[in-house]
Motif scaffolding. Structure first.
Motif, PDB file in Angstrom:
ATOM      1  N   HIS A  97       0.995  -1.207  -0.054  1.00 29.63           N
ATOM      2  CA  HIS A  97      -0.046   0.139  -0.006  1.00 29.63           C
ATOM      3  C   HIS A  97       0.720   1.432   0.009  1.00 29.63           C
ATOM      4  O   HIS A  97       0.674   2.320  -0.615  1.00 29.63           O
ATOM      5  N   ARG A  98       1.895   1.356   0.962  1.00 25.46           N
ATOM      6  CA  ARG A  98       2.667   2.502   1.046  1.00 25.46           C
ATOM      7  C   ARG A  98       3.558   2.548  -0.310  1.00 25.46           C
ATOM      8  O   ARG A  98       3.806   3.734  -0.777  1.00 25.46           O
ATOM      9  N   ALA A  99       4.085   1.584  -0.827  1.00 26.13           N
ATOM     10  CA  ALA A  99       4.621   1.847  -1.964  1.00 26.13           C
ATOM     11  C   ALA A  99       3.946   2.203  -3.480  1.00 26.13           C
ATOM     12  O   ALA A  99       4.322   3.035  -4.138  1.00 26.13           O
ATOM     13  N   ILE A 100       2.668   1.393  -3.210  1.00 28.63           N
ATOM     14  CA  ILE A 100       1.660   2.096  -4.274  1.00 28.63           C
ATOM     15  C   ILE A 100       1.530   3.529  -4.169  1.00 28.63           C
ATOM     16  O   ILE A 100       1.321   4.447  -4.967  1.00 28.63           O
ATOM     17  N   GLU A 101       1.055   3.841  -2.798  1.00 32.16           N
ATOM     18  CA  GLU A 101       0.778   5.388  -2.598  1.00 32.16           C
ATOM     19  C   GLU A 101       1.911   6.316  -3.019  1.00 32.16           C
ATOM     20  O   GLU A 101       1.660   7.353  -3.403  1.00 32.16           O
ATOM     21  N   LYS A 102       3.078   5.885  -2.684  1.00 31.93           N
ATOM     22  CA  LYS A 102       4.470   6.801  -3.081  1.00 31.93           C
ATOM     23  C   LYS A 102       4.546   6.759  -4.326  1.00 31.93           C
ATOM     24  O   LYS A 102       4.811   8.087  -4.984  1.00 31.93           O
ATOM     25  N   LEU A 103       4.370   5.659  -5.318  1.00 31.32           N
ATOM     26  CA  LEU A 103       4.510   5.820  -6.617  1.00 31.32           C
ATOM     27  C   LEU A 103       3.247   6.676  -7.138  1.00 31.32           C
ATOM     28  O   LEU A 103       3.527   7.836  -7.993  1.00 31.32           O
ATOM     29  N   TRP A 104       2.039   6.845  -6.650  1.00 32.14           N
ATOM     30  CA  TRP A 104       1.028   7.502  -6.881  1.00 32.14           C
ATOM     31  C   TRP A 104       1.220   8.968  -6.951  1.00 32.14           C
ATOM     32  O   TRP A 104       0.897   9.841  -7.812  1.00 32.14           O
ATOM     33  N   LYS A 105       1.982   9.491  -5.689  1.00 35.87           N
ATOM     34  CA  LYS A 105       2.260  10.677  -5.053  1.00 35.87           C
ATOM     35  C   LYS A 105       3.222  11.193  -6.121  1.00 35.87           C
ATOM     36  O   LYS A 105       3.107  12.478  -6.678  1.00 35.87           O
ATOM     37  N   SER A 106       3.848  10.219  -6.937  1.00 30.45           N
ATOM     38  CA  SER A 106       5.097  10.709  -7.720  1.00 30.45           C
ATOM     39  C   SER A 106       4.300  11.309  -8.908  1.00 30.45           C
ATOM     40  O   SER A 106       4.961  11.854  -9.856  1.00 30.45           O
ATOM     41  N   LEU A 107       3.290  10.510  -9.240  1.00 29.76           N
ATOM     42  CA  LEU A 107       2.779  10.769 -10.627  1.00 29.76           C
ATOM     43  C   LEU A 107       1.598  12.018 -10.513  1.00 29.76           C
ATOM     44  O   LEU A 107       1.016  12.577 -11.622  1.00 29.76           O
ATOM     45  N   GLU A 108       1.138  12.158  -9.313  1.00 30.27           N
ATOM     46  CA  GLU A 108      -0.087  12.939  -9.223  1.00 30.27           C
ATOM     47  C   GLU A 108       0.091  14.532  -9.609  1.00 30.27           C
ATOM     48  O   GLU A 108      -0.746  14.977 -10.405  1.00 30.27           O
ATOM     49  N   LYS A 109       1.182  15.209  -9.653  1.00 30.71           N
ATOM     50  CA  LYS A 109       1.232  16.532 -10.209  1.00 30.71           C
ATOM     51  C   LYS A 109       1.142  16.630 -11.786  1.00 30.71           C
ATOM     52  O   LYS A 109       0.555  17.239 -12.413  1.00 30.71           O
ATOM     53  N   GLY A 110       1.955  15.551 -12.268  1.00 38.14           N
ATOM     54  CA  GLY A 110       1.792  15.255 -13.637  1.00 38.14           C
ATOM     55  C   GLY A 110       0.235  14.869 -14.267  1.00 38.14           C
ATOM     56  O   GLY A 110       0.008  15.624 -15.030  1.00 38.14           O
ATOM     57  N   LEU A 111      -0.267  14.268 -13.518  1.00 37.61           N
ATOM     58  CA  LEU A 111      -1.480  13.783 -14.026  1.00 37.61           C
ATOM     59  C   LEU A 111      -2.590  14.912 -13.736  1.00 37.61           C
ATOM     60  O   LEU A 111      -3.546  15.507 -14.629  1.00 37.61           O
ATOM     61  N   LYS A 112      -2.316  16.075 -12.799  1.00 34.63           N
ATOM     62  CA  LYS A 112      -3.090  17.141 -12.696  1.00 34.63           C
ATOM     63  C   LYS A 112      -2.871  18.163 -13.929  1.00 34.63           C
ATOM     64  O   LYS A 112      -3.799  18.704 -14.353  1.00 34.63           O
ATOM     65  N   GLN A 113      -1.631  18.203 -14.363  1.00 33.30           N
ATOM     66  CA  GLN A 113      -1.328  19.080 -15.483  1.00 33.30           C
ATOM     67  C   GLN A 113      -2.069  18.318 -16.781  1.00 33.30           C
ATOM     68  O   GLN A 113      -2.637  19.074 -17.677  1.00 33.30           O
ATOM     69  N   VAL A 114      -2.088  17.032 -17.010  1.00 33.56           N
ATOM     70  CA  VAL A 114      -2.976  16.490 -17.995  1.00 33.56           C
ATOM     71  C   VAL A 114      -4.276  16.678 -17.732  1.00 33.56           C
ATOM     72  O   VAL A 114      -4.994  16.941 -18.831  1.00 33.56           O
ATOM     73  N   ALA A 115      -4.843  16.382 -16.763  1.00 36.58           N
ATOM     74  CA  ALA A 115      -6.249  16.854 -16.522  1.00 36.58           C
ATOM     75  C   ALA A 115      -6.711  18.082 -16.943  1.00 36.58           C
ATOM     76  O   ALA A 115      -7.802  18.457 -17.304  1.00 36.58           O
TER      77      ALA A 115
END
Length: 179
Positions: A97-115
């Protein structure tokens, strides 16, 4: 002094013709735009929905498992090998869970830009890694932990009922007595 060079009477027309070649080439490129807008809109939609879903569903799902399911199964497991196995599985799933959440957080900023429809430096390899790791996590949980949990909690219907009630209470909307 007279210039005896013959005048090319077709030159002005050739210039117009060459202009049209460039215009038609640009118009053909413009004609591709509608086909490109649909995937771009779909990319924005997927990014926006994923941002919302990950925060509201996946993080919440992990929290429920860690606060409700894992402790219930650990509390109901038989002392010895079964308890040790359940604890090890719960720890592995929590670590994932922690590893997946950490990976998600690294992608979140870029995904916000795509959105928002902005160009981004989205790390595609991390995105693929997130999908692959989550699929492996879900598969492991569904084939290893959940069947074991069902066996352990199923020994005592009160334990399964308590887990169900606990989950229900977490999802129930608060009732305002003054309404």
């Amino acid at each position: 002094m007279s210039d005896n060079t013959p005048i090319d009477t077709d030159a002005p027309l050739t210039n117009f013709n060459n202009c049209h070649v460039g215009i038609v080439r640009r118009l053909k490129a413009l004609d591709e735009l509608p086909a490109l807008l649909e995937p771009a809109a779909r990319a924005r939609q997927i990014a926006e929905q994923s941002l919302e879903f990950f925060r509201e569903a996946i993080f919440e799902h992990h929290l429920e498992e860690e606060r409700e399911l894992f402790p219930a199964v650990i509390a109901s497991a038989q002392t010895g090998d079964e308890l040790q196995r359940v604890k090890a599985l719960a720890q592995r799933l929590t670590d994932e869970h922690r590893a997946i959440e950490k990976l998600w957080k690294s992608l979140e900023k870029g995904l916000k830009q795509v959105a928002k429809g902005h160009g981004t430096e989205l790390d595609i390899s991390d995105l693929h890694r997130l999908v692959t790791e989550y699929q492996a996590h879900a598969h492991f949980e569904e084939t290893e932990f959940l069947p074991l949990s069902e066996k352990i909690l199923g020994r005592n219907s009160n334990h399964m009922a308590a887990l169900g009630l606990s989950l229900h209470m977490r999802h129930a909307k608060p009732v305002n007595a003054y309404i």
